[in-house]
Write an enzyme that holds these catalytic residues in place. Structure first.
Site, PDB file in Angstrom:
ATOM      1  N   GLU A 119      -5.138 -11.737 -11.816  1.00 37.93           N
ATOM      2  CA  GLU A 119      -3.778 -11.349 -12.217  1.00 37.93           C
ATOM      3  C   GLU A 119      -2.791 -12.509 -12.091  1.00 37.93           C
ATOM      4  O   GLU A 119      -1.785 -12.428 -11.376  1.00 37.93           O
ATOM      5  CB  GLU A 119      -3.331 -10.140 -11.394  1.00 37.93           C
ATOM      6  CG  GLU A 119      -4.158  -8.903 -11.703  1.00 37.93           C
ATOM      7  CD  GLU A 119      -3.621  -7.613 -11.074  1.00 37.93           C
ATOM      8  OE1 GLU A 119      -2.878  -7.704 -10.093  1.00 37.93           O
ATOM      9  OE2 GLU A 119      -3.959  -6.529 -11.581  1.00 37.93           O
ATOM     10  N   GLU A 164     -10.240  -3.847 -14.314  1.00 42.94           N
ATOM     11  CA  GLU A 164      -9.741  -2.883 -13.324  1.00 42.94           C
ATOM     12  C   GLU A 164      -9.120  -1.706 -14.066  1.00 42.94           C
ATOM     13  O   GLU A 164      -8.342  -1.900 -14.998  1.00 42.94           O
ATOM     14  CB  GLU A 164      -8.653  -3.474 -12.418  1.00 42.94           C
ATOM     15  CG  GLU A 164      -9.136  -4.528 -11.459  1.00 42.94           C
ATOM     16  CD  GLU A 164      -8.031  -5.066 -10.549  1.00 42.94           C
ATOM     17  OE1 GLU A 164      -7.036  -4.339 -10.317  1.00 42.94           O
ATOM     18  OE2 GLU A 164      -8.174  -6.200 -10.084  1.00 42.94           O
TER      19      GLU A 164
HETATM   20  C1  BGP Z   1      -4.316  -4.908  -8.871  1.00 43.60           C
HETATM   21  C2  BGP Z   1      -5.063  -5.814  -7.949  1.00 43.60           C
HETATM   22  C3  BGP Z   1      -6.057  -5.151  -7.067  1.00 43.60           C
HETATM   23  C4  BGP Z   1      -5.824  -3.700  -6.764  1.00 43.60           C
HETATM   24  C5  BGP Z   1      -5.105  -2.910  -7.824  1.00 43.60           C
HETATM   25  C6  BGP Z   1      -4.550  -1.576  -7.392  1.00 43.60           C
HETATM   26  O1  BGP Z   1      -3.052  -5.407  -9.085  1.00 43.60           O
HETATM   27  O2  BGP Z   1      -5.750  -6.832  -8.641  1.00 43.60           O
HETATM   28  O3  BGP Z   1      -6.271  -5.980  -5.984  1.00 43.60           O
HETATM   29  O4  BGP Z   1      -5.503  -3.424  -5.475  1.00 43.60           O
HETATM   30  O5  BGP Z   1      -4.072  -3.627  -8.418  1.00 43.60           O
HETATM   31  O6  BGP Z   1      -3.346  -1.757  -6.715  1.00 43.60           O
HETATM   32  P1  BGP Z   1      -3.030  -1.044  -5.354  1.00 43.60           P
HETATM   33  O7  BGP Z   1      -4.139  -1.406  -4.444  1.00 43.60           O
HETATM   34  O8  BGP Z   1      -1.741  -1.580  -4.906  1.00 43.60           O
HETATM   35  O9  BGP Z   1      -2.981   0.393  -5.658  1.00 43.60           O
END
Ligand code: BGP
Length: 463
Positions: A174, A362
């Protein structure tokens, strides 16, 4: 019709959110190790050192460092074709600028990679998933060109070590988050100037391009992609001012992908820098580096869409609160709009713009969950997954988008990146522990486990 027979179904994790063992086997401290837990109303705190009495969830994670075999075996049971994980940079170069890598760190990932291969799972490795060694701060981190050399040395070490075993690589997770989260993304202070962030971004983009080039030189079979935090803004109304505001908002983050895909800074970004009197620290040969280091495929995370209008176009995206609500979409308890059609929209948007094969690296949904009769009845997760896969399928079958894989975020419950909570759970597998990482750590299959297994077994036909 449908998905290609070698479509990569799977899941993704990040070292600092699951491994724990933060001070074992020669690991140095990373940015993630100095962030406390918070929740939806309480921001995480960044401390200078590890302060007694504070809760740093990365220190224990879900103990994946020691239990990775059990976890990966469960992924294999679901039928995973690909497992995306990050190598914690601070395990390999504990201070970031060390001359030699830490053999114990490399050895650990040797074992993880070999275990994946043994179970027929293709590894996809993220080199930096918000895990910058804290030692970077002593030289100004990514605002200093030295960071590029350190990153490239690290990348070279990994490409060499995993040559012919690992083919899929994502250098920086990201990357566009650097605009709003400079600490997590680049070990810069969160009150750093926009100029510092643009300079750090420039160095990351140079490092990214060099990494692609070196990766190809070390093994021509390597396939190297970007990783974009999927930001997709809908205009608040059909008022042309809102449309333009939403477009500008998108460009603020998309410029990273423009550089990574096309090999040069887009004109709108150069104009902005010129207006703001920001000079990028360009060295001789950089133009060539960017040109030669374009990505082989494109990846992004997709959780939600957002609404942007003229009045709030400059708001921080990271809060996910742009000041507007989308009346057509439900929201999670963390304020993220649930928008399966947005996935099809985003796939079309990115494919039209870049014409590269795409992986969704993701996607997922979290909620608070409790065990009930020794499992979790997470029908809402099944529904979310079904709806998103259906839309992805339309993008493939109807729109002809070249989608190569779909990776669920957090196939096993892990620490949340945004809030540091354990109770923000994404998994198909429940982990018995609380926000302080106390509990048995037992892994328990939720209802969605069987569902994802069926989706994978039928290659997305049985939804
Ligand atoms: C993205 C990241 C992850 C992950 C996901 C969900 O931005 O790459 O590391 O955690 O988001 O976010 P969160 O864990 O804050 O719900």
């Amino acid at each position: 019709m449908g998905f290609n027979k070698d479509f990569f179904w799977g899941g993704a994790l990040a070292a600092d959110q699951c491994e724990g063992a933060y001070d074992e086997d020669g690991k140095g401290l990373s940015t993630a190790d100095l962030i406390t837990s918070g929740d939806v109303n309480t921001p995480r705190q960044i401390t200078k050192t590890v302060e007694p009495g504070k809760n740093y969830p990365s220190h224990k994670g879900i103990d994946h460092y020691h239990r990775y075999k059990e976890d990966i075996a469960l992924f294999a049971e679901m039928g995973f074709k690909m497992y995306r994980f990050s190598i914690d940079w601070s395990r390999i170069y504990p201070n970031g600028d060390d001359e030699e890598p830490n053999e114990l760190g490399l050895k650990h990932y040797d074992d993880v990679v070999d275990y994946c291969l043994e179970l027929g799972i293709e590894p996809m490795i993220t080199l930096d998933h918000f895990e910058t060694p804290i030692g970077f701060q002593k030289f100004g981190s990514w605002t200093n060109r030295k960071a590029v050399d350190c990153f490239v040395r690290y990348a070279r070490t990994l490409f060499t070590r995993f040559r012919s075993r690992v083919k899929y690589w994502l250098p920086i997770n990201e990357i566009n988050n650097l605009v709003e989260c400079p600490y997590q993304s680049a070990a810069l202070d969160n009150d750093s100037t926009y100029e510092d962030r643009m300079i750090a971004s420039y160095h990351q983009l140079i490092a990214h391009a060099l990494t692609v080039k070196i990766g190809h030189e070390i093994d021509p079979e390597n396939r190297i992609g970007n990783m974009y935090s999927g930001i997709f803004a809908y205009p608040a109304t059909c008022n042309p001012s809102d449309i333009v505001a939403a477009q500008e908002f998108m460009k603020r983050y998309l410029f990273f992908v423009d550089v990574q895909s096309r090999g040069y800074y887009p004109s709108y970004k150069l104009k902005e820098l010129e207006r703001m009197n920001i000079k990028l620290p360009v060295l001789d040969g950089d133009e060539q580096i960017l040109k030669e280091g374009t990505i082989d495929f494109l990846t992004y995370s997709y959780y939600n869409t957002t609404v942007v209008g003229e009045k709030t176009k400059d708001m921080n995206f990271f809060t996910f609160d742009t000041g507007y609500e989308n009346p057509y979409l439900p929201r999670t308890k963390w304020g993220w709009d649930i928008d399966p059609q947005g996935l099809r929209y985003s796939l079309n948007f990115l494919y039209d713009r870049y014409q590269k094969p795409i992986f969704i690296t993701e996607n997922g949904i979290a909620d608070f969950e409790e065990l009930e009769n020794e499992t979790v009845h997470d029908a809402y997760r099944v529904e979310y997954l079904k709806a998103h896969v259906e839309e992805m399928k339309k993008a493939v079958e109807i729109d002809g988008v070249d989608v190569r894989g779909y990776l669920w975020w957090g196939p096993i419950d892990v620490i949340s990146f945004g809030t540091g909570e354990m109770k923000k759970r994404y998994g198909f597998i429940y982990v018995d522990q609380d926000d302080f990482c106390n509990g048995t750590g037992e892994r328990i299959k939720k209802d969605s486990f069987e569902y994802y297994k069926r989706v994978i077994r039928s290659n997305g036909e049985e939804l």
